[in-house]
Design a protein around this motif. Structure first.
Motif, PDB file in Angstrom:
ATOM      1  N   ASP A   1      27.783  31.536  62.639  1.00 41.01           N
ATOM      2  CA  ASP A   1      28.697  30.397  62.691  1.00 41.01           C
ATOM      3  C   ASP A   1      28.951  29.913  64.111  1.00 41.01           C
ATOM      4  OD1 ASP A   1      29.198  30.526  59.890  1.00 41.01           O
ATOM      5  OD2 ASP A   1      30.532  32.232  60.271  1.00 41.01           O
ATOM      6  N   TYR A   2      28.863  30.825  65.061  1.00 43.60           N
ATOM      7  CA  TYR A   2      29.210  30.471  66.446  1.00 43.60           C
ATOM      8  C   TYR A   2      28.443  31.396  67.379  1.00 43.60           C
ATOM      9  CZ  TYR A   2      32.157  30.874  70.721  1.00 43.60           C
ATOM     10  OH  TYR A   2      32.605  30.961  72.012  1.00 43.60           O
TER      11      TYR A   2
ATOM     12  N   LEU B   1      36.845  35.363  65.745  1.00 44.58           N
ATOM     13  CA  LEU B   1      36.812  35.676  64.314  1.00 44.58           C
ATOM     14  C   LEU B   1      38.219  35.859  63.741  1.00 44.58           C
ATOM     15  CD1 LEU B   1      33.872  38.236  64.393  1.00 44.58           C
ATOM     16  CD2 LEU B   1      33.867  36.097  63.075  1.00 44.58           C
ATOM     17  N   GLN B   2      39.069  36.544  64.488  1.00 42.87           N
ATOM     18  CA  GLN B   2      40.426  36.814  64.000  1.00 42.87           C
ATOM     19  C   GLN B   2      41.239  35.540  63.840  1.00 42.87           C
ATOM     20  OE1 GLN B   2      41.724  39.627  67.072  1.00 42.87           O
ATOM     21  NE2 GLN B   2      41.991  41.170  65.476  1.00 42.87           N
ATOM     22  N   ASN B   3      40.974  34.574  64.730  1.00 43.58           N
ATOM     23  CA  ASN B   3      41.807  33.361  64.758  1.00 43.58           C
ATOM     24  C   ASN B   3      41.093  32.110  64.249  1.00 43.58           C
ATOM     25  OD1 ASN B   3      44.353  34.341  66.268  1.00 43.58           O
ATOM     26  ND2 ASN B   3      42.665  35.137  67.483  1.00 43.58           N
ATOM     27  N   ASP B   4      39.852  32.308  63.781  1.00 39.53           N
ATOM     28  CA  ASP B   4      39.050  31.171  63.317  1.00 39.53           C
ATOM     29  C   ASP B   4      39.062  30.031  64.333  1.00 39.53           C
ATOM     30  OD1 ASP B   4      37.999  32.088  60.841  1.00 39.53           O
ATOM     31  OD2 ASP B   4      40.022  31.939  59.988  1.00 39.53           O
ATOM     32  N   VAL B   5      38.648  30.357  65.535  1.00 37.89           N
ATOM     33  CA  VAL B   5      38.664  29.347  66.591  1.00 37.89           C
ATOM     34  C   VAL B   5      37.456  29.515  67.516  1.00 37.89           C
ATOM     35  CG1 VAL B   5      40.169  30.758  68.071  1.00 37.89           C
ATOM     36  CG2 VAL B   5      40.101  28.287  68.403  1.00 37.89           C
ATOM     37  N   ILE B   6      36.877  28.402  67.899  1.00 43.57           N
ATOM     38  CA  ILE B   6      35.797  28.415  68.883  1.00 43.57           C
ATOM     39  C   ILE B   6      36.394  28.030  70.227  1.00 43.57           C
ATOM     40  CG2 ILE B   6      33.655  27.281  69.611  1.00 43.57           C
ATOM     41  CD1 ILE B   6      32.971  26.960  66.629  1.00 43.57           C
ATOM     42  N   PHE B   7      36.121  28.853  71.241  1.00 49.81           N
ATOM     43  CA  PHE B   7      36.676  28.587  72.567  1.00 49.81           C
ATOM     44  C   PHE B   7      35.810  27.568  73.293  1.00 49.81           C
ATOM     45  CE2 PHE B   7      37.689  33.150  71.673  1.00 49.81           C
ATOM     46  CZ  PHE B   7      38.993  32.908  71.285  1.00 49.81           C
TER      47      PHE B   7
ATOM     48  N   PRO C   1      36.699  27.936  60.174  1.00 49.39           N
ATOM     49  CA  PRO C   1      36.554  29.270  59.575  1.00 49.39           C
ATOM     50  C   PRO C   1      35.276  29.937  60.102  1.00 49.39           C
ATOM     51  CG  PRO C   1      36.868  27.579  57.888  1.00 49.39           C
ATOM     52  CD  PRO C   1      36.608  26.862  59.181  1.00 49.39           C
ATOM     53  N   LEU C   2      35.407  31.112  60.639  1.00 46.97           N
ATOM     54  CA  LEU C   2      34.250  31.822  61.196  1.00 46.97           C
ATOM     55  C   LEU C   2      34.066  33.158  60.487  1.00 46.97           C
ATOM     56  CD1 LEU C   2      34.935  31.417  65.050  1.00 46.97           C
ATOM     57  CD2 LEU C   2      33.363  30.047  63.659  1.00 46.97           C
ATOM     58  N   THR C   3      32.829  33.449  60.126  1.00 45.85           N
ATOM     59  CA  THR C   3      32.537  34.744  59.516  1.00 45.85           C
ATOM     60  C   THR C   3      31.700  35.604  60.450  1.00 45.85           C
ATOM     61  OG1 THR C   3      32.461  33.592  57.409  1.00 45.85           O
ATOM     62  CG2 THR C   3      31.643  35.844  57.423  1.00 45.85           C
ATOM     63  N   THR C   4      30.801  34.936  61.190  1.00 43.32           N
ATOM     64  CA  THR C   4      29.857  35.691  62.014  1.00 43.32           C
ATOM     65  C   THR C   4      29.673  35.033  63.376  1.00 43.32           C
ATOM     66  OG1 THR C   4      28.686  36.180  59.969  1.00 43.32           O
ATOM     67  CG2 THR C   4      27.567  36.725  62.010  1.00 43.32           C
TER      68      THR C   4
ATOM     69  N   LYS D   1      33.678  39.155  60.639  1.00 43.45           N
ATOM     70  CA  LYS D   1      35.111  39.215  60.362  1.00 43.45           C
ATOM     71  C   LYS D   1      35.464  40.470  59.579  1.00 43.45           C
ATOM     72  CE  LYS D   1      38.092  35.398  59.090  1.00 43.45           C
ATOM     73  NZ  LYS D   1      37.544  34.377  59.983  1.00 43.45           N
ATOM     74  N   ALA D   2      36.679  40.984  59.847  1.00 41.42           N
ATOM     75  CA  ALA D   2      37.178  42.098  59.045  1.00 41.42           C
ATOM     76  C   ALA D   2      37.426  41.591  57.639  1.00 41.42           C
ATOM     77  CB  ALA D   2      38.469  42.621  59.653  1.00 41.42           C
TER      78      ALA D   2
END
Lengths: 357, 399
Positions: free
Chosen positions: B288-289, B345-351, B375-378, B397-398
């Motif tokens: 995803d990112y 992953l924890q915050n579903d955010v791309i920096f 939403p990020l999974t990987t 993601k956990a």
């Protein structure tokens, strides 16, 4: 079922004439000093002279040691699919010179070569570059277990089928500022000691040296292979009274007892402050086992246990224990299972188990 | 393969924060850590920008309750980050299971070695730093600080991929059953040695670094320490541990092209990413990112960009380099960016990839430049280094 780990080729450049695999410590070089340099092989026969001139000594020693190991394994270098190197200090000669240049010239007129060669992974990188090996490439830099870390990783790679033919080794070079500073803090002996008198020196510190020991490991046994790597384990710290217990547990984990060990290789270096770690095994658990030592021949350096690993291989291969190594007179008809124990200044302990195959 | 190896703790200190939460706040508020150098007296101070950790050594020593000038800065920041990771993982007795510590470093105690190089002979009061030149010495001291006894402790030095490789080794040791728990990552402080080394290679920018920008001028050096705690499934189950994320895949390869430069087409990078996907049993399309290595040197960003295009067959997922925030923290970079990947992953955010303006001529790739909720999974993270060392980690993601 994990795959076995065979030692198919061995190479050594050390303070003894070990670069010729045909002989086995037949011609001992006796030193009387506080620091020892390697007996240089004829680098020209292994490395083009133009390239050799630009190379740090650590790289040159490693290149030759590698070639010897590959030759013995009868393996084309393009079959190597992982390169793992252990080194306490890397090409420290270049690091020192770069620091001196920075200070002496007030950060001006510097050239990149010394900086590049001072990167700890320069040996592994240069070997990969030379072979065109794009596989797994790792460098461990953890004092006296740098070499064992590399061996442990190689073993895991083979057992888990992550690689098939691994070049693994240890290298360290000896240079002036390092000698001067370590003499200052008493890690190097103040007075010269003759090779055969190292154990009786009665003084603090060790005789510092250098060397390069490289090995070809594989789960495919080569026709010339005699030795299997059974296990290796390291500990960051142990007190003296824990050494025997840890050795015993290590053997049990490998379904062995102290009786199954034919020979122990101990890392005595003549430092009265720390040699008693070895006494724990020599006078206790293995008092009735044949014992050898080797640092009187190759000196002390971060990857000196690479010499012990080479030695274990040679002893099994030649079925011979040169007298010059002997700590006791316990006879063995057929050295098959060897335990190597090493530590430095009471830290970074390692047990390595080799077996005839 | 199962869920991967569980990550149960993390700790970090960098130019954008003294702990995980401060780093996160900086990342989402665009607060960068790059500026003029203040703690090292170098003749290059007006021509370079760096990512310095703001605390001076005496403050760090005070925080750690250490005696003055006994340790390299590499040790001080390493202790702070490792301690945070161990605390976050809720470990009360670090020796209660087979615990290891694997740290990456390139400079080790070089900050002190270069400072006292000629002084050792006349000054017994600084001779404690002589053995600090061993890279492994920093690891030893951090291991002692977190109380590890009779344990597996080692150091990896593969230039700028050191921490990524430490994380990889830790995961392999958990998977092969040799350890139950391992603290992994890296630490590197700034030193004249690295500043001058990179200066001779002419890859230091005189202004803020601009990853993946056509006008990029090179990197800013930074300093940081970052560690993760990895634990076996058995420990996680038994102690009902809070899992922050999983390390799913890892790959290591060598570019075998040049001692300090990456190949034009990024062969090593492609191989490392492919291997990581194989270990994770994933398709490229599942990423995803990408937290890119993205050092902002002309060579790295071109090589990495081409490698991404090759691996993803032109369909490169959203990516960014966070080095505009922290600078290039060398051995620690893989650890820093592992922490950032998990935070993503924890915050579903791309920096955001800051300072980006102009697309590179060579390809049609633009990084994410604003904080982006998604939403990020990987997440895939790259680290490349001198000696051709290329490493890739894949986090998920956990559950």
């Amino acid at each position: 079922m994990t795959r076995p780990v065979y030692i198919n080729g061995i190479g050594s450049v050390s303070a003894q004439k070990t670069f010729d695999n045909a002989s086995f410590l037949e011609d001992i070089t006796h030193h009387s000093d506080t620091v020892l340099n390697v007996i240089s092989p004829d680098y020209k026969t292994h490395i083009p002279p133009a390239a050799a001139r630009r190379m740090a000594k650590g790289i040159k020693m490693s290149m030759v040691s590698t070639k010897i190991a590959l030759q013995e394994a009868d393996l084309e270098e393009n079959k190597i699919d992982a390169i793992i190197v252990g080194t306490g200090l890397g090409c420290i000669g270049d690091s020192e010179k770069f620091v001196m240049d920075i200070i002496d010239n007030n950060e001006q007129y510097l050239t990149p070569t010394r900086f590049i060669q001072s990167s700890h992974n320069t040996v592994a990188g240069q070997i990969a570059l030379g072979m065109g090996c794009k596989g797994y490439n790792f460098t461990y830099v953890h004092s006296a277990i740098s070499f064992e870390s590399a061996i442990l990783d190689a073993k895991m790679q083979l057992e888990n089928k992550e690689a098939d033919y691994i070049l693994v080794g240890g290298v360290d070079e000896l240079v002036n500022h390092h000698i001067d500073t370590h003499r200052l803090i008493g890690h190097i002996k103040q007075e010269p000691v003759e090779t055969m008198a190292v154990l009786k020196s009665g003084t603090k510190g060790a005789i510092f040296s250098e060397g390069a020991h490289f090995f070809v490991l594989s789960s495919e046994k080569s026709p010339s292979c005699h030795v299997e790597l059974v296990a290796v384990k390291t500990f960051n710290n142990l007190s003296k009274n824990q050494v025997s217990g840890k050795a015993q547990t290590f053997l049990e984990e490998n379904n062995l007892t102290s009786d199954s060990i034919d020979l122990v290789i101990l890392g005595y270096n003549g430092d009265i402050e720390f040699d008693d770690y070895y006494d724990e095994l020599a006078n206790g658990l293995f008092s009735n086992t044949a014992q050898v030592y080797y640092k009187h021949l190759c000196g002390e350096f971060d990857t000196a246990s690479g010499f012990a690993f080479w030695l274990g291989n040679k002893i099994i291969r030649h079925q011979d224990i040169p007298e010059v190594l002997r700590l006791n007179s316990v006879e063995i008809s057929e050295p098959k299972t060897i335990l190597i124990y090493n530590q430095y200044r009471g830290e970074n302990h390692s047990f390595t188990l080799l077996r005839k195959c | 393969m199962g869920a991967g190896v569980a990550i149960t703790g993390m700790g970090i200190i960098s130019a954008i924060g003294d702990n995980v939460s401060e780093n996160y706040k900086s990342l989402i508020s665009g607060k960068i850590g790059i500026g003029k150098i203040t703690q090292i007296d170098t003749v290059h101070k007006d021509e370079i920008m760096v990512g310095e950790i703001k605390d001076v050594n005496p403050s760090l020593e005070k925080r750690l309750k250490f005696h003055e000038n006994q340790n390299s800065r590499t040790v001080l920041i390493g202790c702070i980050a490792a301690q945070e990771a161990v605390e976050q993982a809720g470990i009360s007795d670090i020796n209660d299971v087979r615990t290891g510590f694997i740290s990456g470093t390139t400079v080790g105690g070089m900050d002190k070695s270069e400072q006292y190089f000629y002084d050792y002979f006349d000054r017994p009061d600084v001779r404690q730093h002589i053995t600090g030149l061993h890279a492994g010495d920093s690891t030893k001291k951090i291991a002692n600080h977190i109380g590890l006894k009779e344990s597996f402790v080692t150091t990896i030095s593969t230039a700028c991929s050191s921490a990524a490789n430490a994380i990889m080794l830790g995961a392999r040791m958990i998977k092969s059953g040799q350890l139950d728990r391992v603290i992994v990552g890296g630490t590197d402080s700034l030193s004249k040695f690295t500043i001058n080394g990179f200066k001779t290679l002419m890859i230091l920018s005189d202004t803020y670094n601009t990853p993946f920008d056509d006008e990029r001028k090179g990197l800013n050096l930074g300093e940081a320490a970052a560690y993760l705690v990895l634990e076996s499934d058995a420990i996680v189950d038994k102690e009902n541990k809070n899992v922050l994320g999983y390390l799913k895949g890892y790959g290591n390869a060598n570019d075998a092209y040049h001692q300090t430069a990456s190949s034009d087409h990024g062969d090593g990078a492609v191989l490392a990413m492919q291997k990581a996907l194989e270990v994770a049993e994933m398709d490229p399309s599942e990423i995803d990112y990408v937290n890119a290595h993205g050092t902002a040197t002309p060579n790295n960003d071109l090589s990495e960009g081409r490698a991404l295009i090759r691996l993803f067959d032109g369909k490169v997922p959203e990516f960014s380099s966070t080095k505009a925030f922290t600078g290039h923290t060398l051995a620690a970079a893989g650890g820093v960016e592992a922490v950032y990947s998990i935070l993503a992953l924890q915050n579903d955010v791309i920096f955001p990839n800051l300072n980006y303006k102009t697309q590179m001529k060579e390809f049609d790739l633009s990084p994410v430049t604003e904080v982006k909720k998604k939403p990020l999974t990987t997440v895939l993270s790259n680290s490349f280094g001198f000696g051709g060392n290329c490493s890739t980690l894949i986090f998920s993601k956990a559950k």
